[in-house]
Design a protein around this motif. Structure first.
Motif, PDB file in Angstrom:
ATOM      1  N   MET A   1      13.733   0.300  -4.917  1.00  0.00           N
ATOM      2  CA  MET A   1      13.966   1.484  -4.085  1.00  0.00           C
ATOM      3  C   MET A   1      13.788   1.185  -2.597  1.00  0.00           C
ATOM      4  O   MET A   1      14.225   1.962  -1.753  1.00  0.00           O
ATOM      5  N   GLY A   2      13.120   0.079  -2.294  1.00  0.00           N
ATOM      6  CA  GLY A   2      12.782  -0.202  -0.899  1.00  0.00           C
ATOM      7  C   GLY A   2      11.643   0.656  -0.412  1.00  0.00           C
ATOM      8  O   GLY A   2      11.570   1.000   0.777  1.00  0.00           O
ATOM      9  N   LYS A   3      10.711   0.990  -1.327  1.00  0.00           N
ATOM     10  CA  LYS A   3       9.588   1.872  -1.003  1.00  0.00           C
ATOM     11  C   LYS A   3       8.278   1.088  -1.071  1.00  0.00           C
ATOM     12  O   LYS A   3       8.186   0.055  -1.733  1.00  0.00           O
ATOM     13  N   PRO A   4       7.224   1.587  -0.404  1.00  0.00           N
ATOM     14  CA  PRO A   4       5.920   0.924  -0.494  1.00  0.00           C
ATOM     15  C   PRO A   4       5.330   1.089  -1.889  1.00  0.00           C
ATOM     16  O   PRO A   4       5.697   2.014  -2.628  1.00  0.00           O
ATOM     17  N   HIS A   5       4.425   0.212  -2.252  1.00  0.00           N
ATOM     18  CA  HIS A   5       3.789   0.299  -3.564  1.00  0.00           C
ATOM     19  C   HIS A   5       2.862   1.514  -3.622  1.00  0.00           C
ATOM     20  O   HIS A   5       2.448   2.070  -2.596  1.00  0.00           O
ATOM     21  N   ILE A   6       2.531   1.925  -4.830  1.00  0.00           N
ATOM     22  CA  ILE A   6       1.859   3.201  -5.052  1.00  0.00           C
ATOM     23  C   ILE A   6       0.466   3.251  -4.432  1.00  0.00           C
ATOM     24  O   ILE A   6      -0.056   4.341  -4.154  1.00  0.00           O
ATOM     25  N   GLU A   7      -0.140   2.101  -4.178  1.00  0.00           N
ATOM     26  CA  GLU A   7      -1.476   2.096  -3.578  1.00  0.00           C
ATOM     27  C   GLU A   7      -1.487   2.819  -2.228  1.00  0.00           C
ATOM     28  O   GLU A   7      -2.482   3.453  -1.864  1.00  0.00           O
ATOM     29  N   ALA A   8      -0.383   2.732  -1.500  1.00  0.00           N
ATOM     30  CA  ALA A   8      -0.305   3.422  -0.205  1.00  0.00           C
ATOM     31  C   ALA A   8      -0.371   4.933  -0.404  1.00  0.00           C
ATOM     32  O   ALA A   8      -1.051   5.642   0.349  1.00  0.00           O
ATOM     33  N   TYR A   9       0.328   5.429  -1.426  1.00  0.00           N
ATOM     34  CA  TYR A   9       0.279   6.873  -1.706  1.00  0.00           C
ATOM     35  C   TYR A   9      -1.112   7.291  -2.184  1.00  0.00           C
ATOM     36  O   TYR A   9      -1.616   8.349  -1.774  1.00  0.00           O
ATOM     37  N   GLU A  10      -1.719   6.498  -3.038  1.00  0.00           N
ATOM     38  CA  GLU A  10      -3.049   6.847  -3.554  1.00  0.00           C
ATOM     39  C   GLU A  10      -4.070   6.937  -2.425  1.00  0.00           C
ATOM     40  O   GLU A  10      -4.901   7.850  -2.380  1.00  0.00           O
ATOM     41  N   LYS A  11      -3.977   5.998  -1.509  1.00  0.00           N
ATOM     42  CA  LYS A  11      -4.884   6.000  -0.362  1.00  0.00           C
ATOM     43  C   LYS A  11      -4.654   7.245   0.495  1.00  0.00           C
ATOM     44  O   LYS A  11      -5.599   7.921   0.928  1.00  0.00           O
ATOM     45  N   PHE A  12      -3.372   7.568   0.721  1.00  0.00           N
ATOM     46  CA  PHE A  12      -3.039   8.750   1.506  1.00  0.00           C
ATOM     47  C   PHE A  12      -3.499  10.025   0.804  1.00  0.00           C
ATOM     48  O   PHE A  12      -4.052  10.938   1.439  1.00  0.00           O
ATOM     49  N   SER A  13      -3.269  10.094  -0.494  1.00  0.00           N
ATOM     50  CA  SER A  13      -3.642  11.292  -1.265  1.00  0.00           C
ATOM     51  C   SER A  13      -5.136  11.569  -1.176  1.00  0.00           C
ATOM     52  O   SER A  13      -5.563  12.711  -0.949  1.00  0.00           O
ATOM     53  N   ARG A  14      -5.938  10.531  -1.336  1.00  0.00           N
ATOM     54  CA  ARG A  14      -7.403  10.710  -1.256  1.00  0.00           C
ATOM     55  C   ARG A  14      -7.808  11.227   0.126  1.00  0.00           C
ATOM     56  O   ARG A  14      -8.637  12.124   0.253  1.00  0.00           O
ATOM     57  N   LYS A  15      -7.186  10.653   1.138  1.00  0.00           N
ATOM     58  CA  LYS A  15      -7.524  11.052   2.505  1.00  0.00           C
ATOM     59  C   LYS A  15      -7.078  12.487   2.784  1.00  0.00           C
ATOM     60  O   LYS A  15      -7.800  13.267   3.420  1.00  0.00           O
ATOM     61  N   PHE A  16      -5.887  12.852   2.299  1.00  0.00           N
ATOM     62  CA  PHE A  16      -5.364  14.203   2.511  1.00  0.00           C
ATOM     63  C   PHE A  16      -6.280  15.246   1.885  1.00  0.00           C
ATOM     64  O   PHE A  16      -6.633  16.242   2.529  1.00  0.00           O
ATOM     65  N   TYR A  17      -6.652  15.029   0.644  1.00  0.00           N
ATOM     66  CA  TYR A  17      -7.487  16.027  -0.036  1.00  0.00           C
ATOM     67  C   TYR A  17      -8.905  16.066   0.534  1.00  0.00           C
ATOM     68  O   TYR A  17      -9.532  17.130   0.574  1.00  0.00           O
ATOM     69  N   ASP A  18      -9.388  14.929   0.989  1.00  0.00           N
ATOM     70  CA  ASP A  18     -10.702  14.905   1.632  1.00  0.00           C
ATOM     71  C   ASP A  18     -10.675  15.726   2.922  1.00  0.00           C
ATOM     72  O   ASP A  18     -11.560  16.548   3.183  1.00  0.00           O
ATOM     73  N   MET A  19      -9.616  15.523   3.738  1.00  0.00           N
ATOM     74  CA  MET A  19      -9.492  16.275   4.988  1.00  0.00           C
ATOM     75  C   MET A  19      -9.248  17.758   4.715  1.00  0.00           C
ATOM     76  O   MET A  19      -9.758  18.624   5.436  1.00  0.00           O
ATOM     77  N   THR A  20      -8.474  18.051   3.694  1.00  0.00           N
ATOM     78  CA  THR A  20      -8.205  19.440   3.335  1.00  0.00           C
ATOM     79  C   THR A  20      -9.493  20.160   2.940  1.00  0.00           C
ATOM     80  O   THR A  20      -9.733  21.307   3.332  1.00  0.00           O
ATOM     81  N   LYS A  21     -10.316  19.462   2.178  1.00  0.00           N
ATOM     82  CA  LYS A  21     -11.592  20.055   1.753  1.00  0.00           C
ATOM     83  C   LYS A  21     -12.494  20.314   2.953  1.00  0.00           C
ATOM     84  O   LYS A  21     -13.114  21.379   3.080  1.00  0.00           O
ATOM     85  N   LYS A  22     -12.552  19.348   3.857  1.00  0.00           N
ATOM     86  CA  LYS A  22     -13.390  19.514   5.048  1.00  0.00           C
ATOM     87  C   LYS A  22     -12.875  20.651   5.933  1.00  0.00           C
ATOM     88  O   LYS A  22     -13.666  21.315   6.618  1.00  0.00           O
ATOM     89  N   ALA A  23     -11.574  20.873   5.915  1.00  0.00           N
ATOM     90  CA  ALA A  23     -10.990  21.950   6.720  1.00  0.00           C
ATOM     91  C   ALA A  23     -11.150  23.309   6.050  1.00  0.00           C
ATOM     92  O   ALA A  23     -10.793  24.336   6.639  1.00  0.00           O
TER      93      ALA A  23
END
Length: 624
Positions: free
Chosen positions: A456-478
């Motif tokens: 697909m020419g896309k990054p491996h899933i680890e990049a999404y997993e890292k982003f997902s954890r950070k997004f939900y962590d920031m969402t919770k703090k907000a």
């Protein structure tokens, strides 16, 4: 004021003729999200008298005569998307709605609209030039695999009989063509305009300097030749390094000039300052309007191009990979215009483009030397030369949300989360979470299998997993309740049933239940479509597994929604075919239960049992 759509409109302006007529397969929406609106307003800004014929009824032999004979010629497009994609699903079933037509009704344009319109114009006005452009013409400019015919078709320039083809973003080419026609120039002599394609013969003097692509006859019969041609076309798509390309069709050649130079910031600002009505023509009110306006009426485009260059996406082949942007002042002025709109409720729906958070080139080197051929800036891992910054985009968003009359500014275009994770400064992501997410943020991991993501020419899933954890962590703090909505694709070239099982397990592990799953759609002109047709990756020339069988594709799609009872039988069948019977059962690790599970009797259900005893009894009954 809308451009004329009838002779009455012309007379109200005191016009008795038009210089150019623009034909489009979409309803007439005078908004810069519509290509024909930009082209017509650009021509108007050059002093030309321009009219619009939108969705002409091709059963009426006089439909294309509605505005009379123009002085200089016609510009033709199928609309914002390929007419076949607009009409048919990936299963080749006729769609029920057309969002670019009045009331969303189907039937406003013919299949292969560019060809149909152009052929009719050539019958009516054989002496006048017809210039084709837009997505359908741009992506079909070379010999190409057509999913609906399941065959290789020749260039749309030859199929349509057009005089010139404009590919990519067409402002520069359109102005140059129009100026030359006004001076008495002939379309057949316009063989030096970048961003155009034309027909020539073997004695054309520029042929010896062009890169020769395998011919139509070769790519139609030899899939290896098709893959070689695809690579040549993509390697020469950069405006700085791209060379002219020639592809033989019978006794003629399709000749593609190098890509047009992208518009610079001041030029883009000028385009977006043109007097667009930013709405559909009032003649559609009786039909309920044009649904496509709903997504764009209160959205702002701030950039063009995408260096992400996913293999299944047409942007790299159409707009190009180089990022060009409007000035912040231009975007803010557009927002101020939105505030004055009586329909505006205080919410800007999007500030984006092909990729919302690209506001600068991926590296400064490309401005002089062009983008690297055969390489991607972000996949499978980010290039070490990539320069990441969200400061300018963040400053733009801050300025917009501070305007009086603005309640919220959302970002709904695609965001490259892998690019975001390369930014050492978390300020943008923090403010994105706090101010610019409307409950759900759409992102596109597409798959989780490394083998499929590479195709697909896309990054491996680890990049999404890292982003997902950070997004939900920031969402919770907000203190917010916000969610990621991932786009997923089934049956892309390279995806086996085992890869689909891997994705199903990932979704289960992440507690994700996608409501919609998109089957890979082999649209014209993409690298992924080349893989689909040839079974070859044009950048490695190695074989690629391609799921073509409708039943296998249904199984892959069902695995991504394994939790849906309607998919139960398909999922069980897929797991057995993939050799993953261990995922059929009653434990937490299983995806689904067996098709005909042994049921307890009423007496057994009434008996109180310990958990361990219960498990042993069920095991005994299953064995029996």
């Amino acid at each position: 004021m809308f451009l004329p759509v009838s002779k009455e409109d012309m007379l109200s302006r005191g016009w008795y003729y038009l210089d150019f007529i623009c034909i489009t397969g979409d309803a007439y929406v005078d908004h810069p999200s519509f290509g024909i609106a930009i082209i017509s307003r650009i021509l108007e800004s050059e002093g030309f008298k321009v009219g619009i014929i939108a969705q002409p009824d091709m059963k009426d032999p006089d439909a294309l005569k509605a505005l009379g004979r123009p002085r200089y010629g016609f510009f033709v497009t199928s609309g914002n998307i390929d007419s076949m994609v607009a009409h048919y699903t990936v299963a080749k079933r006729r769609r029920s709605r057309d969002f670019y037509s009045p009331g969303g009704k189907m039937g406003g344009r013919p299949d292969r609209a560019v060809e149909v319109y152009t052929k009719r114009l050539k019958q009516l006005y054989p002496e006048l030039p017809v210039i084709i452009g837009g997505l359908e013409a741009s992506l079909r400019r070379f010999a190409h695999y057509d999913y609906w015919d399941d065959n290789v078709r020749q260039s749309i320039l030859f199929d349509s009989g057009a005089d010139l083809l404009v590919y990519g973003m067409g402002e520069r080419q359109t102005v140059e063509i129009a100026r030359r026609l006004k001076k008495g120039g002939k379309a057949k002599d316009m063989t030096d305009i970048r961003g155009t394609c034309f027909s020539c013969t073997a004695d054309f003097e520029g042929l010896d300097k062009a890169v020769v692509c395998p011919s139509f006859e070769e790519v139609k019969t030899d899939k290896m030749a098709y893959a070689v041609g695809c690579r040549i076309q993509y390697d020469n798509q950069d405006a700085i390094t791209g060379k002219a390309i020639a592809q033989k069709h019978g006794d003629k050649y399709l000749f593609q000039m190098p890509p047009a130079l992208p518009l610079e910031t001041a030029e883009l600002d000028k385009v977006y300052s043109l007097p667009f009505e930013r709405y559909y023509h009032p003649m559609y009110e009786k039909d309920g309007g044009v649904p496509a306006i709903e997504e764009v009426e209160f959205s702002i485009i701030h950039n063009r191009g995408c260096f992400g260059a996913c293999n299944f996406c047409s942007i790299a082949f159409h707009q190009g990979r180089r990022i060009t942007v409007r000035s912040k002042e231009s975007v803010i002025n557009e927002a101020k215009e939105l505030i004055q709109n009586p329909h505006f409720k205080g919410y800007i729906h999007d500030v984006g483009g092909p990729t919302a958070n690209f506001r600068q080139p991926s590296c400064k080197k490309q401005l002089k030397y062009g983008l690297c051929a055969g390489r991607k800036c972000l996949a499978p891992t980010p290039c070490p030369n990539i320069e990441v910054s969200h400061k300018e985009y963040l400053d733009l968003l801050r300025k917009l949300r501070s305007l009086p009359g603005i309640k919220k500014v959302f970002v709904r275009s695609g965001l490259r989360f892998d690019y975001m994770m390369q930014d050492d400064d978390d300020t943008f992501m923090k403010e994105l979470v706090e101010h610019h997410v409307s409950g759900q943020l759409k992102v596109a991991p597409e798959h989780c299998s490394a083998a499929v993501l590479d195709k697909m020419g896309k990054p491996h899933i680890e990049a999404y997993e890292k982003f997902s954890r950070k997004f939900y962590d920031m969402t919770k703090k907000a203190g917010k309740k916000q969610y990621l909505v991932p786009y997923l694709m089934s049956s892309h070239p390279g995806s086996t049933l085992k890869d689909a099982v891997e994705l199903a397990l990932f979704l289960k592990r992440e507690n994700m239940r996608p409501e919609q799953v998109q089957d890979f759609y082999p649209t014209p002109g993409t690298i992924s479509t080349c893989m689909f047709y040839t079974g070859i990756d044009p950048f490695t020339m190695k074989k690629v597994y391609v799921p073509r069988d409708a039943h296998e594709k249904a199984m892959q799609r069902a695995l991504l929604q394994y939790f849906n009872p309607k998919n139960h039988a398909l999922v069980v069948e897929a797991l057995k075919k993939a050799g993953r019977q261990d995922l059929i059962g009653f434990s937490r690790d299983c995806l689904v239960r067996p098709l005909n599970p042994v049921r307890r009797t009423e007496k057994e259900r009434a008996m109180p049992v310990h958990k361990g005893d219960k498990k042993r009894k069920w095991q005994k009954r299953r064995k029996s």
